[in-house]
Scaffold this motif. Structure first.
Motif, PDB file in Angstrom:
ATOM      1  N   MET A 141     -37.171 -12.072 -40.277  1.00 38.05           N
ATOM      2  CA  MET A 141     -36.463 -12.593 -39.112  1.00 38.05           C
ATOM      3  C   MET A 141     -34.976 -12.223 -39.140  1.00 38.05           C
ATOM      4  N   ALA A 142     -34.396 -12.178 -40.330  1.00 37.98           N
ATOM      5  CA  ALA A 142     -33.002 -11.747 -40.437  1.00 37.98           C
ATOM      6  C   ALA A 142     -32.873 -10.290 -40.015  1.00 37.98           C
ATOM      7  N   ARG A 143     -33.842  -9.464 -40.414  1.00 41.48           N
ATOM      8  CA  ARG A 143     -33.860  -8.060 -40.001  1.00 41.48           C
ATOM      9  C   ARG A 143     -34.018  -7.947 -38.495  1.00 41.48           C
ATOM     10  N   ARG A 144     -34.938  -8.746 -37.941  1.00 42.17           N
ATOM     11  CA  ARG A 144     -35.141  -8.750 -36.488  1.00 42.17           C
ATOM     12  C   ARG A 144     -33.859  -9.103 -35.746  1.00 42.17           C
ATOM     13  N   ASP A 145     -33.193 -10.151 -36.217  1.00 42.01           N
ATOM     14  CA  ASP A 145     -32.002 -10.626 -35.517  1.00 42.01           C
ATOM     15  C   ASP A 145     -30.879  -9.594 -35.560  1.00 42.01           C
ATOM     16  N   LEU A 146     -30.798  -8.846 -36.657  1.00 44.00           N
ATOM     17  CA  LEU A 146     -29.809  -7.782 -36.747  1.00 44.00           C
ATOM     18  C   LEU A 146     -30.143  -6.651 -35.759  1.00 44.00           C
ATOM     19  N   ALA A 147     -31.437  -6.306 -35.668  1.00 41.56           N
ATOM     20  CA  ALA A 147     -31.857  -5.275 -34.721  1.00 41.56           C
ATOM     21  C   ALA A 147     -31.625  -5.711 -33.279  1.00 41.56           C
ATOM     22  N   LEU A 148     -31.744  -7.019 -33.016  1.00 41.93           N
ATOM     23  CA  LEU A 148     -31.487  -7.514 -31.669  1.00 41.93           C
ATOM     24  C   LEU A 148     -30.028  -7.339 -31.274  1.00 41.93           C
ATOM     25  N   GLN A 149     -29.119  -7.407 -32.243  1.00 40.96           N
ATOM     26  CA  GLN A 149     -27.715  -7.139 -31.942  1.00 40.96           C
ATOM     27  C   GLN A 149     -27.547  -5.705 -31.441  1.00 40.96           C
ATOM     28  N   GLY A 150     -28.172  -4.759 -32.140  1.00 37.79           N
ATOM     29  CA  GLY A 150     -28.091  -3.364 -31.711  1.00 37.79           C
ATOM     30  C   GLY A 150     -28.768  -3.137 -30.376  1.00 37.79           C
ATOM     31  N   PHE A 151     -29.881  -3.824 -30.145  1.00 40.46           N
ATOM     32  CA  PHE A 151     -30.615  -3.696 -28.877  1.00 40.46           C
ATOM     33  C   PHE A 151     -29.751  -4.193 -27.721  1.00 40.46           C
ATOM     34  N   ALA A 152     -29.054  -5.303 -27.928  1.00 36.79           N
ATOM     35  CA  ALA A 152     -28.188  -5.844 -26.880  1.00 36.79           C
ATOM     36  C   ALA A 152     -27.071  -4.865 -26.535  1.00 36.79           C
ATOM     37  N   VAL A 153     -26.510  -4.209 -27.539  1.00 35.56           N
ATOM     38  CA  VAL A 153     -25.458  -3.218 -27.293  1.00 35.56           C
ATOM     39  C   VAL A 153     -26.009  -2.048 -26.492  1.00 35.56           C
ATOM     40  N   LEU A 154     -27.208  -1.574 -26.855  1.00 32.29           N
ATOM     41  CA  LEU A 154     -27.811  -0.460 -26.123  1.00 32.29           C
ATOM     42  C   LEU A 154     -28.072  -0.826 -24.665  1.00 32.29           C
ATOM     43  N   ARG A 155     -28.581  -2.027 -24.430  1.00 31.80           N
ATOM     44  CA  ARG A 155     -28.841  -2.458 -23.051  1.00 31.80           C
ATOM     45  C   ARG A 155     -27.549  -2.512 -22.242  1.00 31.80           C
ATOM     46  N   LYS A 156     -26.509  -3.072 -22.825  1.00 28.56           N
ATOM     47  CA  LYS A 156     -25.232  -3.180 -22.116  1.00 28.56           C
ATOM     48  C   LYS A 156     -24.641  -1.799 -21.859  1.00 28.56           C
ATOM     49  N   SER A 157     -24.737  -0.923 -22.853  1.00 33.24           N
ATOM     50  CA  SER A 157     -24.211   0.430 -22.693  1.00 33.24           C
ATOM     51  C   SER A 157     -24.975   1.196 -21.625  1.00 33.24           C
ATOM     52  N   TYR A 158     -26.293   0.972 -21.576  1.00 29.81           N
ATOM     53  CA  TYR A 158     -27.093   1.656 -20.560  1.00 29.81           C
ATOM     54  C   TYR A 158     -26.647   1.239 -19.154  1.00 29.81           C
ATOM     55  N   GLU A 159     -26.350  -0.028 -18.981  1.00 33.42           N
ATOM     56  CA  GLU A 159     -25.909  -0.501 -17.670  1.00 33.42           C
ATOM     57  C   GLU A 159     -24.644   0.221 -17.212  1.00 33.42           C
ATOM     58  N   ALA A 160     -23.784   0.591 -18.168  1.00 33.49           N
ATOM     59  CA  ALA A 160     -22.521   1.243 -17.830  1.00 33.49           C
ATOM     60  C   ALA A 160     -22.625   2.763 -17.788  1.00 33.49           C
ATOM     61  N   GLU A 161     -23.441   3.330 -18.667  1.00 36.68           N
ATOM     62  CA  GLU A 161     -23.447   4.777 -18.847  1.00 36.68           C
ATOM     63  C   GLU A 161     -24.735   5.464 -18.409  1.00 36.68           C
ATOM     64  N   GLY A 162     -25.811   4.710 -18.231  1.00 37.14           N
ATOM     65  CA  GLY A 162     -27.087   5.338 -17.904  1.00 37.14           C
ATOM     66  C   GLY A 162     -27.757   5.926 -19.130  1.00 37.14           C
ATOM     67  N   PRO A 163     -28.673   6.887 -18.949  1.00 42.09           N
ATOM     68  CA  PRO A 163     -29.472   7.415 -20.063  1.00 42.09           C
ATOM     69  C   PRO A 163     -28.668   7.944 -21.246  1.00 42.09           C
ATOM     70  N   SER A 164     -27.461   8.453 -21.018  1.00 39.46           N
ATOM     71  CA  SER A 164     -26.669   9.002 -22.120  1.00 39.46           C
ATOM     72  C   SER A 164     -26.306   7.937 -23.155  1.00 39.46           C
ATOM     73  N   ALA A 165     -26.410   6.653 -22.777  1.00 37.66           N
ATOM     74  CA  ALA A 165     -26.107   5.567 -23.705  1.00 37.66           C
ATOM     75  C   ALA A 165     -27.051   5.552 -24.897  1.00 37.66           C
ATOM     76  N   LEU A 166     -28.226   6.183 -24.757  1.00 37.10           N
ATOM     77  CA  LEU A 166     -29.213   6.187 -25.838  1.00 37.10           C
ATOM     78  C   LEU A 166     -29.055   7.376 -26.774  1.00 37.10           C
ATOM     79  N   ASP A 167     -28.196   8.335 -26.421  1.00 36.85           N
ATOM     80  CA  ASP A 167     -28.126   9.586 -27.172  1.00 36.85           C
ATOM     81  C   ASP A 167     -27.764   9.383 -28.638  1.00 36.85           C
ATOM     82  N   ASP A 168     -26.751   8.583 -28.915  1.00 41.60           N
ATOM     83  CA  ASP A 168     -26.320   8.396 -30.303  1.00 41.60           C
ATOM     84  C   ASP A 168     -27.400   7.705 -31.137  1.00 41.60           C
ATOM     85  N   PHE A 169     -28.086   6.723 -30.532  1.00 40.29           N
ATOM     86  CA  PHE A 169     -29.157   6.049 -31.267  1.00 40.29           C
ATOM     87  C   PHE A 169     -30.298   7.017 -31.563  1.00 40.29           C
ATOM     88  N   TYR A 170     -30.700   7.802 -30.553  1.00 38.44           N
ATOM     89  CA  TYR A 170     -31.761   8.786 -30.775  1.00 38.44           C
ATOM     90  C   TYR A 170     -31.373   9.765 -31.886  1.00 38.44           C
TER      91      TYR A 170
END
Length: 244
Positions: A141-170
């Motif tokens: 669950m601690a691992r999950r919660d840490l991954a959720l922090q990164g997921f929230a950042v990706l979602r917020k970045s996508y709203e601002a930047e579109g598909p390119s927001a996923l490039d660094d993670f990929y």
């Protein structure tokens, strides 16, 4: 009838992998209950919902979606689709994975914050599960919660930047899995690719008016899961591990 034992040179139809998933029922910091957001690099994944209800949240170059899940629902998604299971109550799923052997060999990267994605060693240290029994659940669950922090950042970045927001993670995910690719290729060649080639040979034989493969037909059966209750990314897994 042939009973398939662990290590047997047999694969499920189409070279798929299966497992039974009981989605985590522990609440996350955002108030939702469920699993760890992650992405597969080479494998498609499908769900057949056995019981309960919930949803799967997905983030891909086409955007964010939340798809309801209930008994009888069938959904699937391509590699590159970041996904998170949300448990609305008693959610149990039969998971179907392409390229059996690859998911078990690590075809998944969790949406950790960027500082945990700088290299493979750092990522593996951040995502390791420690302890026994309930301690393992707390670690998962601690691992999950840490991954959720990164997921929230990706979602917020996508709203601002579109598909390119996923490039660094990929790009980070590719770097993390690259040392495993020789093993993945071997598993694919011995499993899903081998079965596809056998189908081609059967079609060739049928066109020629012969069918030698019919003379070796038999029934295969998996007698039981090879592991019960493994702490996976999305929940507790009953594993049917087949080594083609």
């Amino acid at each position: 009838m042939c009973e398939v034992e662990p290590g047997a040179a047999v694969a499920l139809p189409g070279g798929i992998g299966i497992s039974r998933l009981s989605v985590y029922d522990v609440e996350a910091p955002d108030g939702l209950v469920g699993g760890t957001p992650h992405v597969h690099l080479a494998c498609s994944e499908g769900y057949y919902v056995i019981a309960g209800s919930g949803a799967v949240q997905t983030l891909s170059p086409k955007g964010f979606t939340e798809t309801p899940l209930h008994a009888g629902t069938v959904v699937w998604f391509d590699p590159g689709t970041i996904h998170r299971l949300v448990n609305g109550g008693g959610l149990e799923i039969l998971t179907l994975m392409s390229n059996s052997g690859l998911p078990e060999a690590g075809d998944a990267v969790m949406t950790m914050p960027s500082e945990q994605l700088i290299d493979r060693e750092t990522y593996l240290k951040a995502t390791a599960i420690a302890g026994e029994g309930e301690a393992r659940t707390r670690s998962a669950m601690a691992r999950r919660d840490l991954a959720l922090q990164g997921f929230a950042v990706l979602r917020k970045s996508y709203e601002a930047e579109g598909p390119s927001a996923l490039d660094d993670f990929y790009a980070a995910a590719v770097r993390i899995v690259q040392p495993q690719l020789a093993d993945w290729r071997q598993r694919w060649e011995q499993g899903a690719r081998r079965l596809a080639d056998e189908t081609g040979a059967a079609l060739d034989a049928l066109e020629a008016g012969t069918a030698p493969h019919l003379r070796t037909a038999e029934l295969h059966r998996l007698p039981a899961p090879t592991e019960l209750g493994r702490h996976g990314m999305c929940g507790h897994l009953d594993i049917y591990e087949i080594n083609p």
